[in-house]
Structure formats: structure tokens, C-alpha cells
Design a protein around this motif. Sequence first.
Motif, PDB file in Angstrom:
ATOM      1  N   ILE A 159      -3.899 -10.202  20.738  1.00  0.00           N
ATOM      2  CA  ILE A 159      -5.025  -9.195  21.274  1.00  0.00           C
ATOM      3  C   ILE A 159      -5.647  -9.967  22.239  1.00  0.00           C
ATOM      4  CG2 ILE A 159      -6.828  -9.845  19.599  1.00  0.00           C
ATOM      5  CD1 ILE A 159      -7.193  -6.910  19.347  1.00  0.00           C
ATOM      6  N   SER A 209       0.071  -2.681   4.681  1.00  0.00           N
ATOM      7  CA  SER A 209      -0.898  -1.442   4.580  1.00  0.00           C
ATOM      8  C   SER A 209       0.001   0.055   4.554  1.00  0.00           C
ATOM      9  CB  SER A 209      -1.632  -1.299   5.919  1.00  0.00           C
ATOM     10  OG  SER A 209      -2.482  -2.378   5.984  1.00  0.00           O
ATOM     11  N   HIS A 240      -0.986  -8.344   2.526  1.00  0.00           N
ATOM     12  CA  HIS A 240      -1.398  -6.951   2.323  1.00  0.00           C
ATOM     13  C   HIS A 240      -0.292  -6.079   3.636  1.00  0.00           C
ATOM     14  CE1 HIS A 240      -4.645  -3.526   2.631  1.00  0.00           C
ATOM     15  NE2 HIS A 240      -3.435  -2.997   2.561  1.00  0.00           N
ATOM     16  N   TRP A 284      -2.028  -9.674   7.117  1.00  0.00           N
ATOM     17  CA  TRP A 284      -2.263  -8.276   6.945  1.00  0.00           C
ATOM     18  C   TRP A 284      -1.506  -7.505   7.650  1.00  0.00           C
ATOM     19  CZ3 TRP A 284      -7.836  -5.923   7.446  1.00  0.00           C
ATOM     20  CH2 TRP A 284      -7.817  -4.404   6.976  1.00  0.00           C
ATOM     21  N   VAL A 292      -1.565  -0.570   9.364  1.00  0.00           N
ATOM     22  CA  VAL A 292      -1.260   0.798   9.129  1.00  0.00           C
ATOM     23  C   VAL A 292      -0.029   1.227  10.082  1.00  0.00           C
ATOM     24  CG1 VAL A 292      -3.322   1.838  10.008  1.00  0.00           C
ATOM     25  CG2 VAL A 292      -1.758   3.092   8.186  1.00  0.00           C
ATOM     26  N   ASN A 301       0.814  -1.140  -0.058  1.00  0.00           N
ATOM     27  CA  ASN A 301      -0.026   0.024  -0.055  1.00  0.00           C
ATOM     28  C   ASN A 301       0.997   1.167  -0.065  1.00  0.00           C
ATOM     29  OD1 ASN A 301      -2.418   1.523   0.069  1.00  0.00           O
ATOM     30  ND2 ASN A 301      -3.463  -0.092   1.211  1.00  0.00           N
TER      31      ASN A 301
HETATM   32  C1  LIG Z   1      -5.978  -4.959  15.426  1.00  0.00           C
HETATM   33  C2  LIG Z   1      -7.430  -4.559  14.897  1.00  0.00           C
HETATM   34  C3  LIG Z   1      -7.756  -5.476  13.614  1.00  0.00           C
HETATM   35  C4  LIG Z   1      -8.555  -4.993  15.929  1.00  0.00           C
HETATM   36  O1  LIG Z   1      -9.612  -4.800  15.582  1.00  0.00           O
HETATM   37  P1  LIG Z   1     -10.787  -5.576  16.322  1.00  0.00           P
HETATM   38  O2  LIG Z   1     -10.879  -7.009  16.517  1.00  0.00           O
HETATM   39  O3  LIG Z   1     -12.182  -4.741  16.008  1.00  0.00           O
HETATM   40  O4  LIG Z   1     -10.582  -5.069  17.946  1.00  0.00           O
HETATM   41  P2  LIG Z   1     -11.236  -3.855  18.834  1.00  0.00           P
HETATM   42  O5  LIG Z   1     -11.496  -2.372  18.123  1.00  0.00           O
HETATM   43  O6  LIG Z   1     -12.435  -4.367  19.278  1.00  0.00           O
HETATM   44  O7  LIG Z   1     -10.274  -3.617  20.177  1.00  0.00           O
HETATM   45  C5  LIG Z   1      -9.900  -4.827  20.789  1.00  0.00           C
HETATM   46  C6  LIG Z   1      -9.075  -4.367  21.948  1.00  0.00           C
HETATM   47  O8  LIG Z   1      -7.938  -4.096  21.160  1.00  0.00           O
HETATM   48  C7  LIG Z   1      -7.245  -2.863  21.445  1.00  0.00           C
HETATM   49  N1  LIG Z   1      -6.630  -2.561  20.121  1.00  0.00           N
HETATM   50  C8  LIG Z   1      -7.176  -2.476  18.742  1.00  0.00           C
HETATM   51  N2  LIG Z   1      -6.470  -2.289  17.765  1.00  0.00           N
HETATM   52  C9  LIG Z   1      -5.205  -2.031  18.615  1.00  0.00           C
HETATM   53  C10 LIG Z   1      -3.839  -1.518  17.843  1.00  0.00           C
HETATM   54  N3  LIG Z   1      -3.946  -1.328  16.633  1.00  0.00           N
HETATM   55  N4  LIG Z   1      -2.882  -1.311  18.905  1.00  0.00           N
HETATM   56  C11 LIG Z   1      -3.194  -1.616  20.126  1.00  0.00           C
HETATM   57  N5  LIG Z   1      -4.341  -1.573  20.704  1.00  0.00           N
HETATM   58  C12 LIG Z   1      -5.450  -2.148  19.811  1.00  0.00           C
HETATM   59  C13 LIG Z   1      -8.698  -1.963  21.597  1.00  0.00           C
HETATM   60  O9  LIG Z   1      -8.084  -0.597  22.225  1.00  0.00           O
HETATM   61  C14 LIG Z   1      -9.394  -2.915  22.532  1.00  0.00           C
HETATM   62  O10 LIG Z   1      -8.768  -2.700  23.948  1.00  0.00           O
HETATM   63  P3  LIG Z   1      -9.700  -2.825  25.119  1.00  0.00           P
HETATM   64  O11 LIG Z   1     -10.284  -4.377  24.866  1.00  0.00           O
HETATM   65  O12 LIG Z   1      -8.670  -2.842  26.221  1.00  0.00           O
HETATM   66  O13 LIG Z   1     -10.860  -1.688  24.981  1.00  0.00           O
HETATM   67  C15 LIG Z   1      -7.866  -3.168  14.324  1.00  0.00           C
HETATM   68  O14 LIG Z   1      -7.934  -2.363  15.526  1.00  0.00           O
HETATM   69  C16 LIG Z   1      -6.634  -2.609  13.632  1.00  0.00           C
HETATM   70  O15 LIG Z   1      -5.622  -2.304  14.034  1.00  0.00           O
HETATM   71  N6  LIG Z   1      -7.041  -2.804  12.223  1.00  0.00           N
HETATM   72  C17 LIG Z   1      -5.855  -2.151  11.331  1.00  0.00           C
HETATM   73  C18 LIG Z   1      -6.459  -1.430  10.205  1.00  0.00           C
HETATM   74  C19 LIG Z   1      -5.567  -0.909   9.007  1.00  0.00           C
HETATM   75  O16 LIG Z   1      -4.403  -1.130   9.228  1.00  0.00           O
HETATM   76  N7  LIG Z   1      -6.061  -0.795   8.040  1.00  0.00           N
HETATM   77  C20 LIG Z   1      -5.458  -0.496   6.899  1.00  0.00           C
HETATM   78  C21 LIG Z   1      -6.034   0.295   5.831  1.00  0.00           C
HETATM   79  S1  LIG Z   1      -4.695   0.604   4.446  1.00  0.00           S
END
Ligand SMILES: CC(C)(COP(=O)(O)OP(=O)(O)OC[C@H]1O[C@@H](n2cnc3c(N)ncnc32)[C@H](O)[C@@H]1OP(=O)(O)O)[C@@H](O)C(=O)NCCC(=O)NCCS
Length: 205
Positions: free
Chosen positions: A201, A142, A140, A158, A161, A124
Motif C-alpha cells: 500500500i 476472510s 485469518h 490476514w 474479504v 471465515n
Molecule cells: C487494506 C486495508 C487494511 C487498508 O486500510 P487502511 O490502512 O485504513 O487504508 P486506507 O483506507 O486509508 O487506504 C489507503 C489507500 O489504499 C487504498 N486501498 C485501501 N484498501 C484497498 C483495497 N482493498 N484495494 C485497493 N486499494 C485499497 C485506498 O483507496 C487508499 O488509496 P488513496 O490513498 O489513493 O486514497 C483495508 O482497506 C482493507 O482492505 N481491509 C480489509 C477488511 C476485510 O477484509 N475485512 C474482513 C472482514 S471478514
Amino acid sequence: MKDVIIIGTGEQAKIVADIILCAGDRLIGFLAGDPKMRSFLDRPVLGKDTDLNRFRDYWLFLAIGNADSRERLAALADGVKWYTAIHPAAVISRLNTSVGEGSAVMANAVINPFARVGRHCIINTGAIVEHDNVIEDFAHVSVGARLAGEVRVGRKTWIGVGATVRNGICICENCMIGAGAVVVGDITEPGTYVGVPAGPIEKKA
Ligand SMILES: CC(C)(COP(=O)(O)OP(=O)(O)OC[C@H]1O[C@@H](n2cnc3c(N)ncnc32)[C@H](O)[C@@H]1OP(=O)(O)O)[C@@H](O)C(=O)NCCC(=O)NCCS
């Protein structure tokens, strides 16, 4: 000039449409998951995504963010030509570096010498894939993620970002590395890993 049809009508499709135009190729239209869709980005929707084998005269590109869906549609393909979408502003070493068919390398991404990127991968915007990396099929990397030298990223994994992976690390297949994570040890079990240093996680009971 290549005549290209994009499979997908979401965010990835927009970005790849732009790459096709920037690369001087021709965007003919789209194949969509939704059979009722008629047009996207002022181009026709020519059929359903599962109809891909009807379009063998064109170059096809699977612009679908979900790796399982990309893999499922790729498995249906029989004798199609996959377009490899390289933005003109991507930097790809000419020294023993390969990018597999059907992959996308977006603007300002860097792929350094001896790196190998598999098929139907996404590198990306602004991602850094350092020397001797191996990025397996459907993975992927990001926006703004950074992989130091000799990293291996497994199939369908994956990297989120802005995540960072230390040199020499192996990450197995089917992992999600969260946004901003820093991976400093090998990951051998599929799953979601977040934080600094990255760990699995914690799911609330
Ligand atoms: C990791 C990820 C997939 C988790 O998503 P999810 O399963 O929906 O998890 P939630 O948002 O319910 O979070 C669960 C817990 O993990 C924590 N958490 C989620 N993502 C985190 C991250 N990146 N870093 C640190 N903690 C994270 C949340 O704060 C939450 O903590 P809590 O239970 O103490 O409140 C998501 O947060 C993420 O980082 N996605 C990346 C998206 C991305 O990079 N997109 C790219 C586009 S190019």
C-alpha cells in the motif's frame, strides 16, 4: 455436548456463538475485555478475558478479530481446553486435513485435502482453502477469500474479504492482504498489500 465459554464480545463472538449452537454444543457465557459488562447475547459475562485460567472446567474459545490480541490471550492460558468451532455447513476434507485447536471454520467454508490449518485461525464464511495449503497459527482467511492449491499463509496474516491467492504462493507472517486483492507473487515482507496484482500500500507523505 460441550459446555463452551467465549472470550470476546464483538463480531467474532456473535458468529462463533451461532456456530456453537448450530453444532449442538452449549454456550455458557462470555469473558469480556470490559470488566463492567454483565451480559452479552442473553448470556452472562462471567469475568474478564484475562481470567481465562479460572474456567478450565469449560471449553474456551478466543473470538477476537485482532490477531495480536488473540495471541496475547492464548499465551496466558495454562492448561485450558480450547474449543474448535466448526460450522456444520463447512466442508472439510477427511483426507489428511487438519484444523488446529481454537480455530473457527465458518459456514460454507471449504478446506480441501492435505490442507493444514493452525491454532486460533479463522476460516471465515465461504472462504476456500484449497488442497495442500498451510495456514499458520492466528491467521485469518476472510469472507469469500480464495486460496488456490499449495498456498502458505504466515502466522497472524490476514487475507481480506474476497481476496484471491494464486497457487503455490507463500505469504509471510504479519501481512494484511486488502479486500479484493489478487496475490500472484510471494510476499516476503510483513505489511499491507492491495490491488490487482497485489502490491504494498502506498502511504501518502
Ligand atoms: C487494506 C486495508 C487494511 C487498508 O486500510 P487502511 O490502512 O485504513 O487504508 P486506507 O483506507 O486509508 O487506504 C489507503 C489507500 O489504499 C487504498 N486501498 C485501501 N484498501 C484497498 C483495497 N482493498 N484495494 C485497493 N486499494 C485499497 C485506498 O483507496 C487508499 O488509496 P488513496 O490513498 O489513493 O486514497 C483495508 O482497506 C482493507 O482492505 N481491509 C480489509 C477488511 C476485510 O477484509 N475485512 C474482513 C472482514 S471478514
